[in-house]
Write a protein that holds these residues in place. Structure first.
Motif, PDB file in Angstrom:
ATOM      1  N   GLY A  70      51.529  -0.240 -55.905  1.00  0.00           N
ATOM      2  CA  GLY A  70      50.718  -0.026 -54.704  1.00  0.00           C
ATOM      3  C   GLY A  70      49.287   0.357 -54.989  1.00  0.00           C
ATOM      4  O   GLY A  70      48.387   0.116 -54.167  1.00  0.00           O
ATOM      5  N   SER A  71      49.034   0.949 -56.167  1.00  0.00           N
ATOM      6  CA  SER A  71      47.680   1.405 -56.449  1.00  0.00           C
ATOM      7  C   SER A  71      46.761   0.245 -56.843  1.00  0.00           C
ATOM      8  O   SER A  71      45.540   0.363 -56.771  1.00  0.00           O
ATOM      9  N   ILE A  72      47.339  -0.883 -57.249  1.00  0.00           N
ATOM     10  CA  ILE A  72      46.493  -1.986 -57.743  1.00  0.00           C
ATOM     11  C   ILE A  72      45.580  -2.523 -56.630  1.00  0.00           C
ATOM     12  O   ILE A  72      44.357  -2.529 -56.788  1.00  0.00           O
ATOM     13  N   PRO A  73      46.145  -2.957 -55.472  1.00  0.00           N
ATOM     14  CA  PRO A  73      45.240  -3.425 -54.415  1.00  0.00           C
ATOM     15  C   PRO A  73      44.412  -2.278 -53.825  1.00  0.00           C
ATOM     16  O   PRO A  73      43.321  -2.522 -53.308  1.00  0.00           O
ATOM     17  N   ALA A  74      44.928  -1.049 -53.881  1.00  0.00           N
ATOM     18  CA  ALA A  74      44.159   0.089 -53.365  1.00  0.00           C
ATOM     19  C   ALA A  74      42.837   0.179 -54.125  1.00  0.00           C
ATOM     20  O   ALA A  74      41.770   0.377 -53.545  1.00  0.00           O
ATOM     21  N   ILE A  75      42.913   0.008 -55.433  1.00  0.00           N
ATOM     22  CA  ILE A  75      41.713   0.120 -56.256  1.00  0.00           C
ATOM     23  C   ILE A  75      40.873  -1.157 -56.168  1.00  0.00           C
ATOM     24  O   ILE A  75      39.660  -1.103 -56.025  1.00  0.00           O
ATOM     25  N   LEU A  76      41.542  -2.314 -56.209  1.00  0.00           N
ATOM     26  CA  LEU A  76      40.782  -3.553 -56.350  1.00  0.00           C
ATOM     27  C   LEU A  76      40.245  -4.100 -55.036  1.00  0.00           C
ATOM     28  O   LEU A  76      39.137  -4.618 -54.994  1.00  0.00           O
ATOM     29  N   ILE A  77      41.043  -4.023 -53.949  1.00  0.00           N
ATOM     30  CA  ILE A  77      40.555  -4.636 -52.713  1.00  0.00           C
ATOM     31  C   ILE A  77      40.568  -3.660 -51.546  1.00  0.00           C
ATOM     32  O   ILE A  77      40.523  -4.050 -50.398  1.00  0.00           O
ATOM     33  N   ARG A  78      40.636  -2.396 -51.830  1.00  0.00           N
ATOM     34  CA  ARG A  78      40.586  -1.343 -50.823  1.00  0.00           C
ATOM     35  C   ARG A  78      41.685  -1.486 -49.784  1.00  0.00           C
ATOM     36  O   ARG A  78      41.480  -1.243 -48.604  1.00  0.00           O
ATOM     37  N   THR A  79      42.862  -1.949 -50.222  1.00  0.00           N
ATOM     38  CA  THR A  79      44.000  -2.056 -49.326  1.00  0.00           C
ATOM     39  C   THR A  79      45.216  -1.491 -50.037  1.00  0.00           C
ATOM     40  O   THR A  79      45.685  -2.071 -51.003  1.00  0.00           O
ATOM     41  N   PRO A  80      45.701  -0.336 -49.601  1.00  0.00           N
ATOM     42  CA  PRO A  80      46.838   0.251 -50.306  1.00  0.00           C
ATOM     43  C   PRO A  80      48.078  -0.613 -50.159  1.00  0.00           C
ATOM     44  O   PRO A  80      48.393  -1.086 -49.068  1.00  0.00           O
ATOM     45  N   GLY A  81      48.787  -0.860 -51.258  1.00  0.00           N
ATOM     46  CA  GLY A  81      49.995  -1.667 -51.220  1.00  0.00           C
ATOM     47  C   GLY A  81      51.179  -0.886 -50.681  1.00  0.00           C
ATOM     48  O   GLY A  81      52.126  -1.447 -50.168  1.00  0.00           O
TER      49      GLY A  81
END
Lengths: 324, 501
Positions: free
Chosen positions: B72-83
């Protein structure tokens, strides 16, 4: 990735069904108008009705000449599954796994398609409901619980607010004329914690939900809410034997979209008694705490509509829903 | 000793290792896809486990669970959307770091912190299941209500500077949380005859809409150079010794809070990650960096939600009580094999437990190579020119939201949340308070009303529960502390501005 997830799921279901089947004797099978029968449930994978369907289909394939696929249409406590079913053909190719939940959801909310859009096919089991308390509680019988509730405010637990379990406790309260708070939660987990920590004096639950705690001797069953005592619980009386006339029929069966074909109904009426007699299946469902309660199509229809009317009356009587 | 030997033997004789790695990779994918929750990621695998032996099946499911909590942290960091819900707190500083061209570093920190959290969580399960399970029983409706209030007290910390706007955002979240089935009567409310709303508004869809769709709308609305690439670092960067030393304190805070929240059935990783973010900021030497790309701000919530996930297995293994949606699916996985988790099962069949633990440890180790394999590709992907990136995100988000229930209604929800998100950006409102109050709203309301049902309407019942009282006092202290800090910072800024003028 996303698109293929669903097809992966379907492939998985098909594979699971195939392996569960084992060897079958083709001549014995009951003829069926469809090659594939879809069984819809509002449970998510691994939930109550989902496990019921998946366990059953493995053995059904030996009896009915068709393949079975389980489809999970989750959401809205059965509301979405009912809406989905209302759009299907009543030709015997698709059925919905029923429990009292779909009746309750229909009574509690305004829906585009409710239980009247469906026609019960057969009933298969009762899920016995029991009243339990923590193992070291001071209560030994249902009468002890009632006595305490008469003298001071008590708290009793049921898993969900709009459910057969909740209404059953309301009924118990009425029958005994006591002052008890009925505390609900979402799902059985929280209720169990609150029974174990003493917040709740007693709670109502399905026998199969309590298997782990019964094995671990963390809870004690005070009364069984069925007509007869259960073979799994030796020495535990029914509520009736304990002096309270309270019987719950939490059914598990199947329903079709309205206008079911007579041919399909006949096949199922013949198949279910054979299914319930299968020794391997019998061992499995008895261990899970289910009581066989076969009702053929005609009986299931009258039973369900009577059940629905009764529950509607009780819901209004105890003040959960308003009179319309 | 026997246990260790049995476990080592199992590594060679059963399918534990491949299943742990497979589950981990699948979990990272599922967690990383916005809109797909860890529980759904696991549920998609359930049908495949029917035909497996119990140990590999359970290892596969638990590894997926652990992997998804990390993913979940990957899109949170990369595209500002929490997984996942729990990764919303990671987003604050993670995305700031990404904007500064430090995406690889942020992902490295989150990977390291998650691994720390994993190991802490799993060791707690292995060593302390018996004593911690007794603690789980101490939680009553009154306690949960107080815990919810404690969670809400963090709002000031995540309001990004504007307390007033933060409170408004929190109220919007609380309002959305009232849609669905009334927790006490069971009657539908604010559903307007819509069956899709009966189970409430799924938080994950609101989150995807608020962040991803809101961001897309904002990018369209503002003048952007659509061809630029934001940064050129495409490699995952494992935190340096210095960074590891700097984030050690956050990892400690995250572990403690994660373990604590994990024990309580139902509290969940979201509370844990938000609270540890807030606490890491309080105890940080450089609190001013929070919200502007702080390493500690990434580490604390990530560590907490992974520790929480591990410890969340305790109520399931010790009582057979699932603490969250994900552990309910896991319970389903046990039941499919005719196993009823609980005290008796593991006394009767300890090899099952050893197998599960060994699998979890293997999965935690496998997390690092699995992340290395997937992350560099992800970073490359988000560094494509913006016009491709945003089209890709839109496709990903909408197909993800649709595929969960095959429901067009869910698409509408995501879109509506996106418009809300765009409006909030326009007014400069912080969005995390919405997520927090959406997660906690139902818990607070349901448990408040349940407590009053028990007491017959008497609020004094909350004072009879010592843990609840302790939570109330803590909430008051947190709130006062955060307010004082905010005002000090603001005065400090004004003084600085005055001096500069």
């Amino acid at each position: 990735m996303l698109v293929s997830k669903r097809s992966l799921l379907c492939a998985g279901l098909a594979a699971a069904a195939l392996v569960a089947v084992g060897s079958a004797n083709a001549q014995d099978k009951i003829a069926y108008p469809h090659k594939v029968v879809t069984l819809v449930t509002h449970s998510s994978a691994g939930g109550g009705s989902d496990v019921f369907l998946r366990d059953m289909t493995g053995y059904l394939k030996k009896i009915i000449d068709a393949d079975f696929v389980v489809e999970n249409v989750t959401g809205g406590s059965g509301a979405k599954a009912m809406a989905h079913m209302a759009k299907q053909k009543p030709d015997g190719s698709v059925f919905y796994a029923t429990t009292p939940t779909y009746i309750y959801t229909s009574h509690m909310s305004e829906l585009s398609a409710d239980y009247t859009a469906l026609e019960p096919l057969v009933n298969v089991f009762y899920d016995p409901e029991v009243i339990y308390t923590r193992a070291d509680a001071p209560f030994k019988t249902l009468a002890d619980v009632v006595a305490k509730a008469k003298s001071e405010r008590s708290a009793w637990g049921a898993a969900n607010p709009g459910s057969l379990e909740r209404v059953t406790l309301e009924k118990l309260k009425k029958l005994t004329g006591v002052n008890a708070a009925i505390v609900t939660s979402e799902g059985g987990g929280e209720t169990m914690v609150n029974v174990l920590n003493g917040t709740l004096d007693i709670a109502i639950g399905e026998l199969q939900e309590l298997r782990s705690q019964l094995e671990g001797k963390q809870v004690r069953v005070l009364a069984v809410l069925s007509e007869k005592p259960l073979p799994q619980l030796v020495g535990v009386p029914t509520a009736k034997e304990g002096g309270v006339d309270l019987v719950v029929q939490k059914f598990r069966g199947l329903a079709s979209p309205k206008g079911l074909s007579a041919e399909a109904a006949k096949a199922w009426d013949a198949a279910i008694p054979r299914l319930l007699a299968d020794p391997e299946y019998k061992a499995k469902y008895e261990a899970a705490g289910l009581v066989p309660a076969f009702m053929p199509h005609s009986e299931a229809v009258t039973f369900t509509s009577k059940f629905a009317d009764e529950q509607k009356a009780i819901l209004t009587e105890v003040g959960i829903t308003k009179k319309k | 000793m026997d246990a260790i030997l049995t476990s080592i033997e199992m590594l060679g004789t059963t399918l534990i290792v491949p299943m742990a790695i497979l589950g981990m990779v699948w979990g990272i994918f599922g967690g990383a896809l916005p809109g797909i929750s860890p529980a759904i990621t696991m549920a998609l695998l359930l049908p495949f486990t029917y035909t497996m032996d119990p140990i590999p099946a359970l290892v596969l499911l638990t590894s997926t669970y652990v992997g998804a909590e990390y993913g979940g942290s990957i899109p949170a960091i990369l595209i500002r959307t929490p997984g996942t819900n729990a990764s919303a707190a990671t987003m604050i500083d993670g995305y700031e770091m990404k904007k500064q061209g430090r995406a690889g570093e942020a992902l490295g920190i989150s990977l390291q912190a998650s691994s720390v959290g994993n190991f802490v969580g799993i060791f707690c399960v292995i060593l302390f299941t018996a004593p911690l399970s007794q603690l789980a029983l101490a939680f009553k409706p009154t306690t949960y209500f107080a815990l919810g209030i404690l969670g809400l007290s963090v709002i000031v910390s995540v309001s990004e500077g504007s307390i007033f706007k933060g409170i408004i955002a929190a109220l919007i979240g609380l309002m959305i949380a009232t849609i669905g089935t009334d927790p006490v009567t069971g009657v539908g409310r604010f559903t307007y005859g819509n069956a899709d709303l009966l189970t409430g508004v799924p938080i994950i869809l609101v989150m995807v809409g608020l962040f991803a769709v809101g961001e897309i709308l904002e990018q369209i609305a503002t003048k952007t150079d659509w061809s630029t690439v934001s940064d050129h670092v495409t490699r995952l960067k494992w935190p340096s010794w210095q960074v590891q030393k700097d984030t050690a304190k956050s990892n400690l805070i995250g572990s403690v809070i994660g373990v604590f929240c994990g024990i309580m059935p139902g509290a969940g990783g979201t509370v844990a990650s938000f609270m540890s973010y807030s606490e890491a900021r309080r105890f940080s030497k450089t609190p001013e960096k929070f919200g502007k790309g702080s390493e500690e701000g990434v580490a604390a919530p990530e560590c907490a939600n992974n520790a929480d996930a591990g410890v969340g297995l305790i109520p399931l293994l010790s009582f057979g009580i699932p603490a969250s949606n994900s552990t309910s699916v896991l319970l389903g996985g046990f039941l499919i094999h005719g196993l009823v988790p609980g005290p008796v099962l593991f006394n009767k069949d300890p090899t099952l437990l050893y197998g599960l633990f060994t699998g979890l440890l293997v999965a935690s180790v496998a997390l690092i190579p699995a992340a290395y394999m997937t992350l560099s590709a992800s970073i490359w992907l988000v560094n494509r020119p913006k016009r491709y990136l945003f089209a890709f995100i839109a496709a990903l988000v909408f197909s993800g939201a649709y595929s969960i229930n095959n429901s067009a209604f869910d698409l509408g929800l995501v879109l509506a949340a996106g418009i809300l998100g765009f409006g909030m950006r326009f007014f400069g409102m912080p969005m995390l308070p919405i997520i927090l109050s959406l997660v906690l709203g139902y818990m607070i309301e349901a448990n408040y009303r349940r407590s009053l049902v028990i007491s017959g309407g008497d609020n004094a019942i909350f004072l009879e529960d010592p843990i609840a009282v302790a939570f109330f006092i803590l909430s008051a202290l947190f709130l006062a502390g955060s307010l004082v800090r905010e005002f000090r910072e603001r005065r400090g800024n004004k003084v600085k501005a005055g001096a500069a003028a």
